[in-house]
Scaffold this active site. Structure first.
Site, short mmCIF file in Angstrom:
data_model
loop_
_atom_site.label_atom_id
_atom_site.label_comp_id
_atom_site.label_asym_id
_atom_site.label_seq_id
_atom_site.Cartn_x
_atom_site.Cartn_y
_atom_site.Cartn_z
CD GLU A 144 0.81 -1.57 7.78
OE1 GLU A 144 0.49 -0.80 8.70
OE2 GLU A 144 1.24 -1.19 6.68
CD GLU B 57 8.08 -0.61 7.64
OE1 GLU B 57 7.15 -1.32 7.20
OE2 GLU B 57 8.31 0.55 7.25
CG ASP C 177 0.33 -4.02 2.15
OD1 ASP C 177 0.02 -4.69 3.14
OD2 ASP C 177 1.11 -3.04 2.20
CE LYS D 57 3.05 -5.75 3.84
NZ LYS D 57 2.52 -4.73 4.80
CG ASP E 270 -0.33 0.08 2.52
OD1 ASP E 270 0.91 -0.08 2.60
OD2 ASP E 270 -1.03 0.29 3.52
CB SER E 271 4.60 1.70 -0.11
OG SER E 271 4.82 0.52 -0.86
O1 KIV Z 1 3.55 -1.12 1.76
C1 KIV Z 1 4.71 -1.57 1.68
O2 KIV Z 1 5.42 -1.35 0.70
C2 KIV Z 1 5.20 -2.37 2.80
C3 KIV Z 1 6.62 -2.84 2.76
C4 KIV Z 1 7.62 -1.80 2.64
C5 KIV Z 1 6.91 -3.83 3.81
O3 KIV Z 1 4.46 -2.65 3.68
#
Ligand code: KIV
Length: 271
Positions: A107, A174, A75, A105, A36-37
């Site tokens: 968090e 992280e 994510d 993924k 989600d970056s």
């Molecule tokens: O959103 C993302 O890119 C991440 C990674 C950097 C672990 O969660």
């Protein structure tokens, strides 16, 4: 887990589109995380909080088209796994069914255990993510290294153990001290994937645009730039602008031609 046992380090990078996914996949990276970056790197938001399910599904689809061997992990964005178990399972399922990802993924540690268990029970593989969790940026008071005091470190270790018990297949660590990451890695059977968590994790992940030197913002300490693609892009584009403006591009080699005779006929043809 076999790679962890054999001490074969796992490599992971983020990807948000087909072109990058294909390049990274062909280079041999093990995991492509559709992070989600994307909200910051691809969409220009200040943080990851505005990212929606629809946007993540679209990015995931594009990445899957470019990946032939890497494991694609989608994510789950902010608020897509926080409301109810039913919502969480449905959203996780969309990453697999519509996005084509192999896993999702999520968090958070112990406090989202019920949601993680529900997704695993639905037959969906989950990668955990503890320590510095960017979706909680406001609660953390900024992007700060986590686990620097005894109580925090103990909580992160407990989070990691609880997530393994809940059935996650791998765990992103992280922004935590290298020593804590090393202990957690040694404690767990599942592989840890570190980002700003030192060298003893079972694998490493970075944001691709950061490690290629494409990001304009000041990078955190843990980012190593392996190339200066941003500089290359700028100088290539400046050359393009110069050549277009001076008339040296396009030249003979980059132009199509029509025989004079045909051109005359086109010119004569009033219809
Ligand atoms: O959103 C993302 O890119 C991440 C990674 C950097 C672990 O969660």
């Amino acid at each position: 887990m076999e790679w962890k046992r054999n001490r074969r380090k796992i490599t992971a990078l983020t990807a948000y589109d087909y072109t990058f996914a294909r390049l990274l996949d062909e280079s041999g990276v093990d995991i492509l995380l559709v992070g989600d970056s994307a909200g910051m790197v691809a969409m220009g938001h200040e943080n990851t909080l505005p990212v929606t399910m629809e946007e993540m599904i679209q990015h995931t689809r594009a990445v899957c088209r470019g990946a032939t061997h890497a494991l694609v992990v989608g994510d789950m964005p902010f608020m897509s796994y926080h409301v109810s178990e039913a919502d969480t399972i449905q959203n996780a399922g969309r990453f697999i069914q519509e996005g084509g990802a192999a896993a999702v993924k999520m968090e958070g540690g112990t406090r989202i255990l019920d949601k993680i268990e529900a997704v695993v029970r639905a037959g969906i593989s989950v990668m955990g993510h503890v320590g510095l969790t960017p979706q909680s940026v406001h609660q953390m008071g900024g992007y700060r290294v986590q686990g620097k005091n005894y109580l925090d470190a103990r909580q992160i270790r407990k989070d990691a153990m609880d997530l393994q018990k809940a059935g996650v297949f791998a765990l992103v660590l992280e922004g935590i001290p290298a020593e804590l990451a090393a202990e957690i890695t040694a404690d767990l059977d599942i592989p840890t994937i570190g980002i700003g968590a030192g060298p003893d994790c079972d694998g490493q992940i970075l944001v691709t645009q950061d490690m290629l030197g494409m990001t304009q913002d000041i990078a955190p300490k843990f980012v190593k730039t392996f190339a200066q693609i941003g500089k290359d892009i700028r100088s290539s584009v400046q050359t393009y602008i110069d050549e277009v403006q001076s008339g040296t591009f396009p030249d003979e080699a980059h132009s199509y031609h029509l025989k004079k005779e045909k051109l005359r006929r086109v010119g004569n043809d009033s219809g």
